[in-house]
Design an enzyme around this catalytic site. Sequence first.
Site, PDB file in Angstrom:
ATOM      1  N   CYS A 116       0.833  -1.205   0.000  1.00 40.02           N
ATOM      2  CA  CYS A 116       0.000   0.000   0.000  1.00 40.02           C
ATOM      3  C   CYS A 116       0.866   1.252   0.000  1.00 40.02           C
ATOM      4  O   CYS A 116       1.890   1.311   0.687  1.00 40.02           O
ATOM      5  CB  CYS A 116      -0.901   0.012   1.242  1.00 40.02           C
ATOM      6  SG  CYS A 116      -2.276  -1.125   1.121  1.00 40.02           S
ATOM      7  N   ASP A 162      -3.144   0.668  11.500  1.00 41.63           N
ATOM      8  CA  ASP A 162      -4.062   0.005  10.561  1.00 41.63           C
ATOM      9  C   ASP A 162      -5.530   0.206  10.939  1.00 41.63           C
ATOM     10  O   ASP A 162      -6.414  -0.086  10.127  1.00 41.63           O
ATOM     11  CB  ASP A 162      -3.758  -1.499  10.485  1.00 41.63           C
ATOM     12  CG  ASP A 162      -2.405  -1.760   9.857  1.00 41.63           C
ATOM     13  OD1 ASP A 162      -1.844  -0.842   9.233  1.00 41.63           O
ATOM     14  OD2 ASP A 162      -1.898  -2.893  10.006  1.00 41.63           O
TER      15      ASP A 162
END
Length: 414
Positions: free
Chosen positions: A100, A288
Amino acid sequence: MVSGGKNAAVAILPAALLADSPSVIENVPDINDVHIIIEMLRYLGATVDFRDNVMTIDPRTADKFDPPYELASRMRASYYFAPVLLGVFKRCYVPLPGGCDIGPRPIDQTLKGMRTLGADVDTPGGVIVGSADELIGGDIFLEMPSVGATVNSMLTAVSANGTTCIHNAAKEPHIVDLANFLNSMGASVKGAGTDVIRVRGGRHLHGANYTVVPDQIETGTLMIAAAATGGDVVISGAIPTHMESLTAKLLEMGVHVSSEDDLIHVRSNRNFRAVNVKTQGYPGFPTDLQQPLSALLTVANGTSIVTETIFESRFRFLDELRKMGANSRVIETTAIITGVERLVGARVNATDLRAGASLVIAALMAEGVTEISGVEYIMRGYEHFDEKLRSLGAQIEHVKDGDLAAERAFLPNI
Ligand code: EPU
């Protein structure tokens, strides 16, 4: 029901190559990142079978040390193959990882760890090229508790003769899970889950039967989704102690959270208080879960201050949430989010995995239909995400390749 941990599985699966016999690994999540690892294992010559979340890896046929760029560049964890291949073949040739785009993701600490144990390793032309006739245990001092560098230092240390101490190690549940897997293969890894991990390396490793830990971040995402929709949800197959930092924040916001054994019960009336959050390594609040929680804070009463200390580009999804009516502004590493009465459906784009999850959460809270593109990011890390939410009552469907449509929802029960 929570699936097996993504970030645990992507470290455990390459480690199976270190054994001299097959491993059987259960509770492996059926997600795109795992499929890339399977392709890499097969390219390297290992024999892999994967069905019903059980993976069998026979490393005895592996005969290559150079996974191709097309695979390695598609995910972050691909560089976990570098120390494993170095241990097995005394050399590795692994293209730099992708993953990512959430800010700079250097690998200097991984290289430092491998060099400390005697590897000759560098990254000419964007490839981790390493060799070592013999690895010898030593003291590795990490400059920050990096998850990736801790994993790679452990994976190097099990092949190094003598004792390795990894100082300032990351303490995430997936670090402990990798240590448990290595120990079940015959390694000696002690202290995982604390700042200092001690590895007595050079032992003969055999295949093991192992079950991957439940996914901490998926659990948290489902808890936040339950709170967001004013639902009354029981999440099963979780480890409540892994969720303490999130639970504390949700309680502070006025959400009811209780747990028993592997069940977490979340109940809310959608009347949330604003809170301040700062991301940290475990047991602090995980980066996260920052994006999913920020989605929830867009409808809280008052102003929340969210400070992101791990990845500097993890606020880009707020631009998308603004299209849905959210009120936020970002100053460097801090987001100031002032709650609005309601979000409205819009066409938005997921720019990374957890951004995608947070857009789904926002969509479940919004009036009208939200269309989310970039859903391939969500598929990288959440197993059957739309199915799980649908089974809880959410109206969410794949409308065409790569897009999701989600509507305001109420998640009523288990
Ligand atoms: N860092 C360095 N040098 C290094 C390594 C890290 O400066 O050599 C810095 C990074 O720039 C960052 C911080 O240290 O600011 C922490 O990075 P870390 O190495 O811990 O992250 P990672 O290993 O790249 C893993 C997870 C991420 C998760 C982070 C933090 C995997 C495969 N990825 O990344 O997961 O956000 O730890 O917990 O385990 C996700 O699942 O969505 C995800 C991005």
